[in-house]
Design an enzyme around this catalytic site. Structure first.
Site, PDB file in Angstrom:
ATOM      1  N   CYS A 129       0.824  -1.208   0.000  1.00  0.00           N
ATOM      2  CA  CYS A 129       0.000   0.000   0.000  1.00  0.00           C
ATOM      3  C   CYS A 129       0.860   1.260   0.000  1.00  0.00           C
ATOM      4  O   CYS A 129       1.708   1.428   0.877  1.00  0.00           O
ATOM      5  CB  CYS A 129      -0.911  -0.021   1.234  1.00  0.00           C
ATOM      6  SG  CYS A 129      -1.798   1.528   1.514  1.00  0.00           S
ATOM      7  N   VAL A 157      -5.023   0.361   5.909  1.00  0.00           N
ATOM      8  CA  VAL A 157      -3.668   0.551   6.420  1.00  0.00           C
ATOM      9  C   VAL A 157      -3.144   1.850   5.824  1.00  0.00           C
ATOM     10  O   VAL A 157      -3.549   2.227   4.718  1.00  0.00           O
ATOM     11  CB  VAL A 157      -2.743  -0.634   6.049  1.00  0.00           C
ATOM     12  CG1 VAL A 157      -3.106  -1.880   6.819  1.00  0.00           C
ATOM     13  CG2 VAL A 157      -2.751  -0.908   4.542  1.00  0.00           C
ATOM     14  N   TYR A 195      -5.460   6.486  -8.997  1.00  0.00           N
ATOM     15  CA  TYR A 195      -6.659   5.707  -8.676  1.00  0.00           C
ATOM     16  C   TYR A 195      -7.869   6.244  -9.429  1.00  0.00           C
ATOM     17  O   TYR A 195      -8.750   5.486  -9.842  1.00  0.00           O
ATOM     18  CB  TYR A 195      -6.936   5.748  -7.168  1.00  0.00           C
ATOM     19  CG  TYR A 195      -5.985   4.899  -6.358  1.00  0.00           C
ATOM     20  CD1 TYR A 195      -6.314   3.599  -6.002  1.00  0.00           C
ATOM     21  CD2 TYR A 195      -4.745   5.391  -5.956  1.00  0.00           C
ATOM     22  CE1 TYR A 195      -5.446   2.813  -5.261  1.00  0.00           C
ATOM     23  CE2 TYR A 195      -3.863   4.615  -5.226  1.00  0.00           C
ATOM     24  CZ  TYR A 195      -4.216   3.329  -4.875  1.00  0.00           C
ATOM     25  OH  TYR A 195      -3.359   2.545  -4.150  1.00  0.00           O
ATOM     26  N   TRP A 224      -7.722  -6.527   5.809  1.00  0.00           N
ATOM     27  CA  TRP A 224      -6.335  -6.932   5.659  1.00  0.00           C
ATOM     28  C   TRP A 224      -6.053  -8.027   6.695  1.00  0.00           C
ATOM     29  O   TRP A 224      -6.594  -7.994   7.804  1.00  0.00           O
ATOM     30  CB  TRP A 224      -5.398  -5.757   5.916  1.00  0.00           C
ATOM     31  CG  TRP A 224      -5.434  -4.688   4.872  1.00  0.00           C
ATOM     32  CD1 TRP A 224      -6.283  -3.624   4.832  1.00  0.00           C
ATOM     33  CD2 TRP A 224      -4.581  -4.571   3.721  1.00  0.00           C
ATOM     34  NE1 TRP A 224      -6.014  -2.840   3.732  1.00  0.00           N
ATOM     35  CE2 TRP A 224      -4.968  -3.394   3.039  1.00  0.00           C
ATOM     36  CE3 TRP A 224      -3.525  -5.332   3.217  1.00  0.00           C
ATOM     37  CZ2 TRP A 224      -4.337  -2.973   1.870  1.00  0.00           C
ATOM     38  CZ3 TRP A 224      -2.900  -4.915   2.065  1.00  0.00           C
ATOM     39  CH2 TRP A 224      -3.303  -3.745   1.389  1.00  0.00           C
TER      40      TRP A 224
END
Length: 333
Positions: A40, A108, A171, A73
């Protein structure tokens, strides 16, 4: 992906860990655990800052695997699938401990209060700033000043544009719900990358003459550009390696202790190509690109600048926090 333009939910858990503990969570060595995933980019920022500042002994780090389902996650890299400190299999468990029935995404990075097992914050832009400003008592000798007061306004200004157009811009391209939304996102992304190229043409770093928070935030997107965003997110006007200034800038940072040694290209590619089945239905992970060019000469030192200012580089990564050699850049043919 439904709808037109991708809009990121930015309503995070805003509790802060501060020197004065005004939110109920004072800075305290050994009390908290930073939970990340190397895949990430938002979490990668915290890994870099923690390492540059030498906070490894004060703030432990839990590592999620590169893939996750729609629920959470998970700690599938650890023996038994449990985080060795928190003793939970899913990060969601820490969110639920603080907010039963937590209705939003499990993200996260997150910082967890070890005694209670409850998440404190997942406000990633604030986490790194607080590590830089609130945790100074625990910084290593020679830690760089990543968010100096006299440059804070300029850093904030640069960060705003980098976030909207680049960090989130890739994104916006990848998850665009229509051709029109994609093309607008594409134009915004490369317009900003061209602006950043111009800015960095005659200066080594984004703000001032040392590495700052601004460089950390841009770097984690650039590190993923050719491996993921160029193809997977259709950000394909040019590869990073075809943008001379940004490519040299990215290599300069990559070859700086604390940056490239946090990058796990295998986990990065697995995450995007395996998790985003709406974009990549087969889950096939590409073999390329060839990564050896990350270690080629960049010549950015000719522009001057002092990477760590009056400070020093961090030492080698701690045992257990080293990127597996096969997941990084090959050191030979």
């Amino acid at each position: 992906m439904t709808g037109q333009e991708f809009v990121r939910d930015t309503q995070y858990i805003g509790t802060r860990i501060t020197r004065d503990g005004r939110d109920g969570f004072p800075v305290e060595a050994g009390r908290y655990r930073l939970v990340v995933a190397r895949a990430c980019p938002w979490a990668n920022r915290t890994i870099i800052v923690r390492r540059l500042l030498g906070l490894e002994d004060a703030l432990s780090m839990g590592m999620c695997g590169p893939t996750h389902d729609s629920d959470s996650w998970t700690f599938d890299l650890d023996p038994g699938g449990l985080d060795p400190v928190l003793q939970i299999p899913r990060l969601k468990d820490a969110y639920e401990k603080r907010y039963p029935g937590y209705p939003k995404g499990i993200t996260v990075p997150a910082i967890v209060d070890i005694p209670t097992g409850a998440v404190v914050t997942n406000d990633y832009p604030q986490i790194t700033v607080d590590l830089e400003r609130e945790w100074t008592e625990h910084h290593r000798p020679g830690a760089p000043e990543l968010y100096p007061e006299h440059l804070a306004d300029e850093i904030d200004d640069v960060n705003r544009g980098v976030y909207t157009e680049v960090n989130n811009g890739v994104y916006r391209c990848g998850f665009a719900g229509s051709q029109d939304a994609y093309e607008k996102a594409y134009d915004r992304l490369f317009t900003k990358l061209d602006e950043l190229s111009d800015r960095l043409a005659d200066r080594r770093y984004l703000v001032g003459d040392t590495i700052t928070e601004a460089d950390v935030r841009l770097f984690t997107t650039l590190a993923r550009f050719d491996a993921v965003y160029h193809g997977h997110f259709k950000c394909n006007r040019t590869k990073l390696s075809e943008m001379p200034v940004l490519w040299a800038y990215a290599r300069d940072l990559f070859q700086t202790p604390g940056f490239g040694d946090t990058i796990d290209f295998t986990q990065i590619k697995r995450h995007y190509y395996e998790v985003h089945r709406d974009i990549n239905p087969t889950g096939v992970v590409p073999v390329g690109p060839d990564l050896r060019n990350w270690l080629t000469a960049h010549h950015r030192e000719d522009l001057g600048g002092r990477p760590f200012g009056d400070g020093t580089p961090p030492g080698p990564p701690k045992p257990g926090e080293v990127v597996a050699p096969e997941n990084g850049v090959p050191l030979n043919g």
